[in-house]
Design an enzyme around this catalytic site. Structure first.
Site, mmCIF file in Angstrom:
data_model
loop_
_atom_site.group_PDB
_atom_site.id
_atom_site.type_symbol
_atom_site.label_atom_id
_atom_site.label_comp_id
_atom_site.label_asym_id
_atom_site.label_seq_id
_atom_site.Cartn_x
_atom_site.Cartn_y
_atom_site.Cartn_z
ATOM 1 N N THR A 117 0.842 -1.174 0.000
ATOM 2 C CA THR A 117 0.000 0.000 0.000
ATOM 3 C C THR A 117 0.889 1.240 0.000
ATOM 4 O O THR A 117 2.060 1.167 0.321
ATOM 5 C CB THR A 117 -0.872 0.002 1.290
ATOM 6 O OG1 THR A 117 -1.494 -1.270 1.452
ATOM 7 C CG2 THR A 117 -1.935 1.067 1.268
ATOM 8 N N GLY A 162 -1.710 -4.476 5.431
ATOM 9 C CA GLY A 162 -3.100 -4.897 5.544
ATOM 10 C C GLY A 162 -3.524 -4.945 6.997
ATOM 11 O O GLY A 162 -4.076 -4.001 7.557
#
EC number: 2.3.2.2
Length: 525
Positions: free
Chosen positions: A339, A422
């Site tokens: 991310t 995550g």
């Protein structure tokens, strides 16, 4: 490896890549506001951090407009195709994690750029995409992070992707010039034609034709039917601060529930970095994960009882269940890690906290034809079990890990923060906020300090508590004695994610911190 914070009197940009931060600063200097700059940073990250994020992925946004005096959330996540259902995977235990059949949700990022920039920006979309187009067409120094992830995941790339990311069949050296001409062409189409160029024009046509020829499921109609949405953020009061997250299908409420639990403990009597500090945070987060896993999916398909989950009395009961000397046993599925988080504050007081991803490193591993666009594999997290809360159904958003954060005091932003990872996102967010709020750390010190990440990672059977070995040995020993499966990792280990934060003090000074574990920069003046 650490440095002092960057302090600006008017502006601040933080991101995991220095060129993306520079893109945001250029747009601010050009006369753009925080919204323009945030889209410029997001687009630049899609180019210079292509293993983590891209035009084929999703994005979530928290925005604060000084003129409106309110925080809003934009859900830039895509839905599964209209024809994508469990029967597409009949006889299989799970959706493939890589390949064209893992790319089953429409990318939401381009739509989110348009919504944020059109809703609040001052410049044109073409102007704010200019830095990203320049990086793609002219090249940039390939980052150490991209190099490492290319070595790790290169075998998962499709031939079209390998031709770009492994030119000549080899991983390019860190620091070498990396050019993405096909991606530059796609970005130019978007700059000239707006979001419709992506969802209804040439890009949608190119991707859907590739999918049809390659055995994929997304169609042109799926792209044409996509629309992100503005929404009211979810929030809680934490010691007088209004803390905001994006609502489901984001896991953001998980961090709010953890904060509601932590509010019942006196951090004034808990030393930072002590056994009590780490144990308490891990246990509070386990409790919030338990509820998350039970309810989180697309709220259009299943009611999510946030009013009950975020009720202070409920948090009180959970807090009372935490043993000070024993780790609870709880199992959670791995939920991806790759991310890119960034944030921008301008001189008018506008603020944007946002996060974007392809899910796995390089997403599905598939570049759609000649578009240069890597497609995400976010939809591979859907379950094929019809009784599972997050079961695959047509035109549905999946359980999503992305969760930017913002906290306000007296109605104005004082903290913007978030992280890669995550399962690690609510964990690191809780670490950062408690460090800044309870222990008076500036953003850089909060980001630099040792971190942990609890839970499984892909391919590993145990629920380990991975802790950077800078934590005192006696603390690690006591955590082990309490039942935590402690595994020391590197001093500044990428497995705990790449975190960034901005604080705004009573004088209006903007203080930025970026993670020494990545290639980022804080730029402010």
């Amino acid at each position: 490896m650490t440095t002092g914070p960057v302090i600006g009197t008017k502006t601040m940009v933080v991101s995991p890549h220095y060129l993306a931060s520079a893109a945001g600063a250029r747009i601010l200097q050009k006369g753009g506001n925080a919204f323009d700059a945030a889209v410029a940073v997001s687009a630049a990250l899609a180019v210079v951090y292509p293993h983590m994020t891209g035009l084929g992925g999703d994005a979530f946004w928290l925005t604060y407009s000084a003129g409106e005096g309110r925080v809003r959330a934009y859900n830039g996540s895509g839905r599964s195709g209209y024809g994508v259902c469990r029967d597409c995977y009949a006889g299989e235990e799970a959706i493939p994690r890589r390949g064209v059949r893992s790319a089953i949700t429409v990318p939401g990022m381009a739509d989110s750029w348009s919504a944020v920039q059109r809703g609040y920006g001052r410049l044109t979309l073409g102007e704010v995409l200019e830095p990203a187009i320049g990086y793609a067409a002219g090249g940039f120094p390939l980052s150490p992070d991209q190099y490492g992830n290319s070595v790790l995941a290169g075998a998962a790339l499709s031939p079209e992707a390998a031709a770009i990311y492994l030119p000549g069949g080899a991983v390019p050296a860190a620091g070498s010039r990396f050019v993405q001409r096909q991606l530059a062409a796609s970005l130019r189409l978007l700059a000239e034609g707006g979001r419709d160029a992506f969802y209804k024009g040439q890009i949608a046509g190119d991707i859907s034709r590739y999918m049809r020829a390659s055995g994929g499921y997304l169609t042109r109609e799926d792209f044409a039917g996509h629309q992100g949405n503005w929404d009211e953020p979810v929030s809680t009061d934490y010691h007088g601060y209004a803390v905001y997250q994006v609502p489901p299908n984001s896991q953001g409420f998980t961090a709010l529930l953890a904060l509601n639990i932590l509010e019942h403990f006196n951090f004034g009597g808990i030393a930072h970095g002590s056994y009590e500090y780490y144990h308490l945070l891990v246990e509070a987060l386990k409790l919030s994960f338990r509820d998350r896993d039970r309810v989180l999916t697309d709220p259009a398909f299943s009611r999510i009882p946030l009013e009950q989950l975020l009720d202070k009395q409920y948090a009180s009961l959970l807090a009372a269940s935490i043993s000070p000397v024993k780790a609870a046993v709880f199992s959670s599925e791995p939920v991806g890690r790759d991310t890119a988080y960034a944030a921008v504050v301008d001189d008018e007081g506008n603020a944007v906290s946002f996060i974007q991803s392809l899910y796995f490193e390089f997403g599905s591993g598939v570049v759609a034809g000649n578009t240069g666009i890597l497609l995400q594999n976010r939809g591979s997290f859907f379950s094929l079990d019809p009784g599972h809360i997050n079961t695959l159904e047509p035109h549905k958003r999946t359980f999503h890990t992305l969760m930017p954060a913002m906290a306000c005091l007296d109605g104005k932003p004082v903290y913007l923060w978030g992280t890669q990872g995550g399962e690690g996102q609510p964990q690191t967010q809780s670490l950062l906020l408690t460090r800044m709020l309870h222990y008076g750390m500036d953003p850089q010190a909060a980001v630099d300090a040792p971190r942990f990440v609890w839970g499984r990672t892909w391919g590993e059977p145990t629920q380990e508590l991975k802790v950077e070995r800078r934590v005192a040995p006696e603390v690690l020993s006591k955590l082990s004695e309490a039942g935590h499966l402690v595994r020391p990792v590197g001093d500044y280990d990428g497995i705990v994610g790449h975190a960034h934060a901005i604080s705004i003090d009573a004088n209006g000074y903007r203080c930025g911190g970026t993670d020494p574990r990545c290639d980022g920069a804080a730029i402010g003046w």
